[in-house]
Enzyme design. Structure first.
Site, mmCIF file in Angstrom:
data_model
loop_
_atom_site.group_PDB
_atom_site.id
_atom_site.type_symbol
_atom_site.label_atom_id
_atom_site.label_comp_id
_atom_site.label_asym_id
_atom_site.label_seq_id
_atom_site.Cartn_x
_atom_site.Cartn_y
_atom_site.Cartn_z
ATOM 1 N N ASP A 19 11.982 -0.310 10.795
ATOM 2 C CA ASP A 19 12.241 -0.641 9.389
ATOM 3 C C ASP A 19 12.237 -2.162 9.172
ATOM 4 O O ASP A 19 12.614 -2.922 10.057
ATOM 5 C CB ASP A 19 13.599 -0.048 8.981
ATOM 6 N N ASN A 21 9.512 -3.924 7.455
ATOM 7 C CA ASN A 21 8.199 -4.558 7.250
ATOM 8 C C ASN A 21 8.061 -5.140 5.848
ATOM 9 O O ASN A 21 7.559 -6.249 5.658
ATOM 10 C CB ASN A 21 7.076 -3.520 7.430
ATOM 11 N N ASN A 67 7.446 9.030 2.721
ATOM 12 C CA ASN A 67 6.636 7.822 2.477
ATOM 13 C C ASN A 67 5.379 8.094 1.637
ATOM 14 O O ASN A 67 4.782 7.172 1.082
ATOM 15 C CB ASN A 67 6.214 7.160 3.801
HETATM 16 C C1 FPP Z 1 9.372 0.929 7.184
HETATM 17 O O1 FPP Z 1 9.477 -0.376 6.654
HETATM 18 C C2 FPP Z 1 8.097 1.062 7.892
HETATM 19 C C3 FPP Z 1 7.137 1.939 7.554
HETATM 20 C C4 FPP Z 1 7.268 2.887 6.439
HETATM 21 C C5 FPP Z 1 5.847 1.999 8.263
HETATM 22 C C6 FPP Z 1 5.868 1.624 9.705
HETATM 23 C C7 FPP Z 1 4.515 1.216 10.087
HETATM 24 C C8 FPP Z 1 4.191 0.281 11.022
HETATM 25 C C9 FPP Z 1 5.198 -0.361 11.862
HETATM 26 C C10 FPP Z 1 2.783 -0.185 11.227
HETATM 27 C C11 FPP Z 1 1.801 0.843 11.598
HETATM 28 C C12 FPP Z 1 2.249 1.779 12.653
HETATM 29 C C13 FPP Z 1 1.641 1.946 13.854
HETATM 30 C C14 FPP Z 1 2.130 2.995 14.778
HETATM 31 C C15 FPP Z 1 0.519 1.127 14.310
HETATM 32 P P1 FPP Z 1 9.628 -0.571 5.093
HETATM 33 O O2 FPP Z 1 8.265 -0.684 4.507
HETATM 34 O O3 FPP Z 1 10.455 0.531 4.514
HETATM 35 O O4 FPP Z 1 10.395 -1.943 5.036
HETATM 36 P P2 FPP Z 1 11.486 -2.386 3.963
HETATM 37 O O5 FPP Z 1 12.695 -1.512 4.187
HETATM 38 O O6 FPP Z 1 11.738 -3.806 4.341
HETATM 39 O O7 FPP Z 1 10.874 -2.225 2.612
#
Ligand code: FPP
Length: 255
Positions: A19, A21, A67
């Site tokens: 979490d 990103n 998602n």
């Molecule tokens: C949650 O962060 C993350 C995700 C929904 C996607 C995870 C994907 C990756 C790490 C990249 C691709 C995966 C692979 C296996 C290559 P968020 O977007 O909810 O972050 P936030 O809480 O800061 O908004």
């Protein structure tokens, strides 16, 4: 930051909710997808580190069933990143004896992602090294409901007696439990919740929450989580053991 871990006591099964990103990108005034891309680089280094440490099972929460409700552009970008990861990492996965598999409603994935996933899954199916499981279009509740529905159908058709429905029967139908329950569950990004990840398997997992946003999560942060795990006493509802194991010499240090 400094951590010392005992190589003899590395958790066999680790599951990670990646979490943070989006916030990582927002902090830099960049689109959320830039955060996901940076997050995919973290995936590479953490997969390598777990393989080096001898972790048997690594499960990554890459895309939840929920998602799909995100803006179309973000979903599309994430799917493109997943495909890119599978194509780029294929050789490394195969050369390192890693077995890849996906869990979740994989039929909901676009054909280009499903195809890439199936190709690496098939090519690596006999590998004996670490199993890397990508939870894609995954939901813990959804998985349990699906299993319950299968059991109910078997009862209805008469091939299963209702009294035979027990933990073992249900667990056998959970793809997330095919490789056992996680010993250590890590969540990055500062939130303190499970968010529908491996609900069944997490019953006795040790939980580790890190404030670090996933793109910033370094191997040293993984060592910190493992070191914390190694300080825990797992009891599984029983009383503490009367005798603890002898301390192991320090074998690996991260700082
Ligand atoms: C949650 O962060 C993350 C995700 C929904 C996607 C995870 C994907 C990756 C790490 C990249 C691709 C995966 C692979 C296996 C290559 P968020 O977007 O909810 O972050 P936030 O809480 O800061 O908004």
């Amino acid at each position: 930051m400094s951590s010392t871990i005992e190589l003899r006591n590395v958790p066999e099964r680790i599951a990670i909710t990646m979490d943070g990103n989006g916030r990582w990108a927002e902090l830099r005034g960049r689109p959320r997808l830039a955060g996901h891309r940076a997050g995919s680089h973290t995936v590479r280094r953490i997969v390598r580190a777990c393989r080096r440490l001898g972790v048997r099972e690594l499960t990554l929460y890459a895309f939840s069933e929920q998602n799909w409700g995100r803006p179309h552009g973000e979903v599309e970008g994430l799917m493109a990143l997943l495909e890119e990861y599978l194509l780029q990492e294929r050789d490394e996965i195969l050369q390192n004896g890693v077995r890849l598999r996906g869990i979740g409603s994989l039929d909901r994935l676009p054909a280009h992602v499903r195809g890439a996933l199936e190709a690496v899954t098939e090519a690596s199916q006999d590998h004996q090294g670490m199993t890397l499981t990508l939870a894609l279009s995954y939901g813990g509740r959804e998985e349990i409901v699906q299993a319950a529905r299968t059991l109910a159908a078997r009862c209805a058709e008469g091939s299963l007696a209702p009294e035979a429905v027990d933990e073992r029967a249900l667990e056998a139908l959970l793809p997330s439990m095919q490789c056992g329950a996680p010993d250590l569950m890590i969540r990055t990004g500062g939130e303190l919740r499970i968010s529908n990840f491996m609900l069944w398997g997490s019953a006795y997992s040790e939980l580790f929450f890190s404030d670090i946003l996933w793109p910033d999560f370094q191997v040293e942060h993984l060592y910190l989580a493992i070191a914390a795990f190694q300080r825990r006493q797992r009891r599984f509802g029983l009383v503490p053991p009367q005798q603890t194991t002898a301390p192991c010499p320090t074998l690996l240090s991260g700082s």
